[in-house]
Design an enzyme around this catalytic site. Sequence first.
Site, PDB file in Angstrom:
ATOM      1  N   LYS A 233       0.997  -0.996   0.107  1.00 28.11           N
ATOM      2  CA  LYS A 233      -0.084  -0.164   0.370  1.00 28.11           C
ATOM      3  C   LYS A 233       0.950   1.183  -0.338  1.00 28.11           C
ATOM      4  O   LYS A 233       2.304   1.266   0.196  1.00 28.11           O
ATOM      5  CB  LYS A 233      -0.840  -0.069   1.514  1.00 28.11           C
ATOM      6  N   ARG A 268      -3.041  -9.524   5.673  1.00 30.34           N
ATOM      7  CA  ARG A 268      -3.373  -9.530   3.868  1.00 30.34           C
ATOM      8  C   ARG A 268      -2.710  -9.354   3.207  1.00 30.34           C
ATOM      9  O   ARG A 268      -2.430  -8.511   3.044  1.00 30.34           O
ATOM     10  CB  ARG A 268      -4.805  -9.184   3.828  1.00 30.34           C
TER      11      ARG A 268
END
Length: 293
Positions: A233, A268
């Site tokens: 991210k 995740r």
Amino acid sequence: MKTHTLRFGSSVPGARYEDGLWQLSWSGVGVMGILNVTPDSFSDGGAYRDLPAVLARAHELQAAGALMLDVGGESTRPGAQAVSAREELARILPVIAALREVGSAVISVDTMKSSVAREALAAGAHLVNDVSGLRDPAMLGVCAQASAPAVIMHMQGEPRTMQHQPHYGDVAREVFGFLQHRAEEALAAGVPSVILDPGIGFGKTLEHNLTLLRELRRLTVSGHPVLVGASRKRLIDFLAGVPHPRDRDPGSLALHLHAASTGAALVRVHDVAAHVQGLKVWEVLNGSPSIDQ
Ligand SMILES: Nc1nc2ncc(COP(=O)(O)OP(=O)(O)O)nc2c(=O)[nH]1
């Protein structure tokens, strides 16, 4: 090392049957492998264009040690345009059916739509991963009806606009309070287990994300398994100057090892192999119950 347990109404790979439910337990941090079947996911969109390629990726993730596979048919990256339920189902149902056919790991469906969750669970998904925190009014009922656990993630706003001007009075108090409240509602509605996720990058500034990660122990002590999904991210670019998402796996692992140190139950990730390796080493140094001799 902490042991985590999820309860399911139907059998799942690796679970034991106890007290009328299937219980899946693991110690330390479990790895959820990302299986995006979208053309536009921010880091691997379009990488798995056809079913054989998706199944090959699923096999790769599982062989690398993924405890679960998270099948997603709609990108939720900042600025993403919404996808119809029809399109989302067209993308994920063949994958879920094929994964069940080959006997895959535990399958979660990454969707915000109750109609998609209902069909995906009927097709063989074992749990729902809802980045909107069960916002669809019918989602609670769908999970309860299927006796399927739910990942409840916090998102401020919608993917299309959530990063425009995220604002909180006290981000940790508000996000963790929301998750605890939704967890109580879900369990009261008959959802067998919940997993809580602060939603890194979902309507948060860099400072908000860092505060949530630094304060994460306030959530892990809730007793519900906590999932963190920081893989590749944007905050990694802000922190370490890595503009291309595919180059961010080392930073992803660093963030997830921090999450492990706070008691997180799941991460995740895109790079399952690196995380399994890193977590194994980390867990030995931090008191894992057993070491493979
Ligand atoms: N529970 C949970 N689910 C999530 N689903 C998607 C993404 C976004 O990442 P990715 O799937 O790689 O990208 P895209 O949404 O563009 O497909 N992040 C999370 C997360 O942090 N937590």
